[in-house]
Design a protein around this motif. Structure first.
Motif, mmCIF file in Angstrom:
data_model
loop_
_atom_site.group_PDB
_atom_site.id
_atom_site.type_symbol
_atom_site.label_atom_id
_atom_site.label_comp_id
_atom_site.label_asym_id
_atom_site.label_seq_id
_atom_site.Cartn_x
_atom_site.Cartn_y
_atom_site.Cartn_z
ATOM 1 N N LYS A 127 -44.354 -28.442 -8.898
ATOM 2 C CA LYS A 127 -44.479 -28.573 -7.442
ATOM 3 C C LYS A 127 -43.694 -27.531 -6.661
ATOM 4 N N GLY A 128 -42.689 -26.975 -7.270
ATOM 5 C CA GLY A 128 -41.989 -25.899 -6.595
ATOM 6 C C GLY A 128 -40.500 -26.132 -6.425
ATOM 7 N N GLN A 162 -30.167 -13.254 -2.455
ATOM 8 C CA GLN A 162 -31.375 -13.441 -3.255
ATOM 9 C C GLN A 162 -31.143 -14.552 -4.275
ATOM 10 N N LEU A 163 -32.105 -15.474 -4.320
ATOM 11 C CA LEU A 163 -32.019 -16.621 -5.230
ATOM 12 C C LEU A 163 -32.770 -16.295 -6.517
ATOM 13 N N TRP A 164 -32.165 -16.622 -7.661
ATOM 14 C CA TRP A 164 -32.772 -16.337 -8.967
ATOM 15 C C TRP A 164 -32.949 -17.613 -9.761
ATOM 16 N N LEU A 165 -34.112 -17.715 -10.356
ATOM 17 C CA LEU A 165 -34.348 -18.789 -11.319
ATOM 18 C C LEU A 165 -34.133 -18.171 -12.695
ATOM 19 N N PRO A 186 -34.077 -13.178 -15.412
ATOM 20 C CA PRO A 186 -34.146 -14.000 -14.208
ATOM 21 C C PRO A 186 -35.384 -13.662 -13.385
ATOM 22 N N VAL A 187 -35.903 -14.677 -12.687
ATOM 23 C CA VAL A 187 -37.073 -14.490 -11.847
ATOM 24 C C VAL A 187 -36.629 -14.693 -10.397
ATOM 25 N N SER A 188 -37.012 -13.763 -9.523
ATOM 26 C CA SER A 188 -36.612 -13.898 -8.123
ATOM 27 C C SER A 188 -37.308 -15.093 -7.499
ATOM 28 N N ALA A 189 -36.515 -15.933 -6.814
ATOM 29 C CA ALA A 189 -37.097 -17.063 -6.098
ATOM 30 C C ALA A 189 -37.001 -16.802 -4.599
ATOM 31 N N GLY A 190 -36.870 -15.533 -4.229
ATOM 32 C CA GLY A 190 -36.918 -15.187 -2.819
ATOM 33 C C GLY A 190 -35.573 -14.769 -2.252
ATOM 34 N N VAL A 191 -35.647 -14.076 -1.111
ATOM 35 C CA VAL A 191 -34.429 -13.661 -0.424
ATOM 36 C C VAL A 191 -34.239 -14.563 0.783
ATOM 37 N N PHE A 192 -32.996 -14.673 1.228
ATOM 38 C CA PHE A 192 -32.761 -15.462 2.434
ATOM 39 C C PHE A 192 -31.525 -14.955 3.146
ATOM 40 N N ASN A 193 -31.467 -15.243 4.440
ATOM 41 C CA ASN A 193 -30.280 -14.898 5.204
ATOM 42 C C ASN A 193 -29.702 -16.172 5.800
ATOM 43 N N THR A 194 -28.502 -16.045 6.313
ATOM 44 C CA THR A 194 -27.812 -17.245 6.776
ATOM 45 C C THR A 194 -27.772 -17.284 8.303
ATOM 46 N N SER A 245 -42.936 -18.624 -3.868
ATOM 47 C CA SER A 245 -44.007 -18.548 -4.865
ATOM 48 C C SER A 245 -43.388 -18.194 -6.216
ATOM 49 N N LEU A 246 -43.629 -19.056 -7.190
ATOM 50 C CA LEU A 246 -43.061 -18.895 -8.539
ATOM 51 C C LEU A 246 -44.170 -19.165 -9.542
ATOM 52 N N PRO A 247 -44.077 -18.582 -10.746
ATOM 53 C CA PRO A 247 -45.088 -18.904 -11.761
ATOM 54 C C PRO A 247 -45.078 -20.409 -12.039
ATOM 55 N N LEU A 248 -46.261 -20.985 -12.159
ATOM 56 C CA LEU A 248 -46.379 -22.432 -12.362
ATOM 57 C C LEU A 248 -45.795 -22.843 -13.721
ATOM 58 N N GLY A 249 -45.056 -23.940 -13.734
ATOM 59 C CA GLY A 249 -44.572 -24.507 -15.004
ATOM 60 C C GLY A 249 -43.424 -23.748 -15.632
ATOM 61 N N LEU A 250 -42.771 -22.885 -14.868
ATOM 62 C CA LEU A 250 -41.672 -22.087 -15.409
ATOM 63 C C LEU A 250 -40.469 -22.993 -15.709
ATOM 64 N N PRO A 251 -39.971 -23.027 -16.967
ATOM 65 C CA PRO A 251 -38.789 -23.854 -17.250
ATOM 66 C C PRO A 251 -37.540 -23.191 -16.662
ATOM 67 N N VAL A 252 -36.504 -23.997 -16.419
ATOM 68 C CA VAL A 252 -35.309 -23.424 -15.799
ATOM 69 C C VAL A 252 -34.069 -23.810 -16.586
#
Lengths: 262, 168
Positions: free
Chosen positions: A179-180, A198-201, A208-216, A228-235
């Motif tokens: 689900k995300g 930048q958040l990493w899974l 590591p896979v980038s889970a997007g950048v963000f600012n505060t 957007s992340l590959p579906l079913g990616l284990p963490v």
């Protein structure tokens, strides 16, 4: 990384639970970032567990084993029937449910405020009615998707804490492989304009896979919702690094938050 | 554990026979009440049964994990703290000693008792307040009326002595 805690007995003290305040805080910050010391904590827990053996061994109440076996034989998690209501289990479940509900309510309250703002806009600008409606629909679907992740039993919850000695910045990741991801961070320092968080899974295997950048915002709060992340990616873990604006394909900058799935 | 994860009730019965007495005794010591102690014990084994698939047996010895969890849950209950986590609240290293047979348990119990017997009365008291009542340094100091520094020094000396005896 700051220096390893000294002397060795401090690991026993932590496992025993006598440390408090700043001393405990500093110790926890260290072990979160130091696998070698975390292993010492696990060893200290086993050593302290031996103290349990110092207490007189008491005969088990008659029928306790049968009660347990009867309970596990029932098809779904059921309360203990004898000899007393099984408050332990229900309280824990209630506490967990209340926690999720509180989070969900907080989220709904925040969304409510946003929707109210949107409503006032609608009144003021009737000509933009259709456009606003479309946006509300999207927002609500998005809120629904976020809530779905927060409340699903399959969601993995990972709490991220700062790697340096003071545990000020914090992150919370709610991740469901199908689900995300919902991620919140607080107390992060403001970055210069050409830098971003930048958040990493981190999967169990591979890069590591980038889970997007963000600012505060000015209070240091940031969020990444439904990247957007590959579906079913284990963490295995989540981490936050500081990267050049726009982000990087692989982490290059300093790690400011990290958390491993329990 | 593998048998347990597959839903084998006789495996649960085996684990019960092996560890329930230890788990119950520590919960009873902390809570001082037979009913409450049985609930803690049942709760733990019940969760072990339902969540065995999630429990990574390779990461920690089951005996150590059960003892740590029994003590922590009883303390949480005593102090009315909430612990909303699932089966593996804390990772515990395997015990350095055998705890699987009743003979091994009896040997280890006498070893722990003699280790504690080597401590002074006040050292033992501080250790017991920490372990069985879940008190912090300052709470022990309040309870015993002794300065915080004294409590810390005393407890640390007790832990140092225990390390000598309890390391295999």
């Amino acid at each position: 990384m700051n220096e390893h805690p000294q002397p060795e007995e401090i690991f026993d003290e932590y496992a025993l639970g006598v440390l408090e305040g700043e001393e405990r805080h500093a110790f926890e910050s260290h072990i979160e970032a130091c696998p070698a010391c975390l292993r010492k904590v696990e060893e200290a827990r086993a050593r302290m567990a031996l103290l349990a053996l110092a207490t007189p061994q008491i005969q088990l109440p008659p029928g306790a084993k049968e009660r347990l076996l009867r309970r596990v034989a029932s098809p779904s998690p059921a309360p203990l029937q004898q000899p007393a209501p099984f408050w332990g289990w229900t309280t824990a479940a209630l506490a967990a449910a209340t926690g999720v509900l509180a989070l969900a309510l907080l989220f709904i309250a925040a969304r409510n405020r946003e929707l109210l703002r949107n409503l006032r806009e609608l009144e003021a600008r009737q000509t933009q009615l259709l456009e606003s409606e479309r946006r509300l629909g999207e927002e609500s679907a998005r809120a629904h998707a976020v809530l779905d992740i927060l409340t699903s039993p399959q969601t993995v919850r990972v709490y991220l804490a700062s790697t340096p000695s003071r545990l000020l910045p914090e992150g919370k990741a709610f991740y469901h492989p199908q689900k995300g991801l919902v991620f919140y961070a607080t107390n992060l320092p403001r970055l210069p304009a050409h830098r971003t968080y930048q958040l990493w899974l981190v999967p169990p295997q591979g890069k590591p896979v980038s889970a997007g950048v963000f600012n505060t915002d000015p209070q240091g709060n940031g969020e990444v919702l439904l990247p957007s992340l590959p579906l079913g990616l284990p963490v295995k873990a989540f981490a936050v690094t500081v990267e050049p604006a726009g982000g990087e394909p692989q982490p290059t900058g300093p790690k400011v938050l990290a958390g491993v799935t329990s | 554990m593998r048998r347990l994860a597959q839903g084998d009730e006789s495996a649960l019965a085996t684990l019960y026979d092996r560890y329930a007495g230890l788990v119950y005794s520590v919960a009873r010591r902390v809570l001082g009440d037979a009913g409450a102690a049985e609930e803690v014990m049942q709760d733990l084994f019940y969760q072990l049964w339902w969540k065995a698939r999630d429990y990574d047996a390779a990461r920690g010895g089951l005996g150590a994990w059960l003892l740590v969890s029994a003590r922590n849950r009883a303390i949480d209950r005593l102090r009315q703290r909430k612990r909303a986590e699932a089966l593996a609240p804390e990772q515990v290293a395997p015990l350095a000693f055998d705890l699987e047979s009743s003979v091994a348990q009896a040997e280890l119990i006498s070893r722990v008792k003699s280790a504690l017997g080597g401590l002074s009365e006040s050292q033992r008291q501080a250790l017991e307040l920490a372990y069985f009542e879940g008190m912090t340094h300052s709470e022990i100091s309040q309870r015993t009326g002794e300065p915080l520094g004294t409590v810390k020094t005393r407890l640390r000396a007790a832990l140092q002595a225990l390390r000598q005896v309890l390391n295999p």
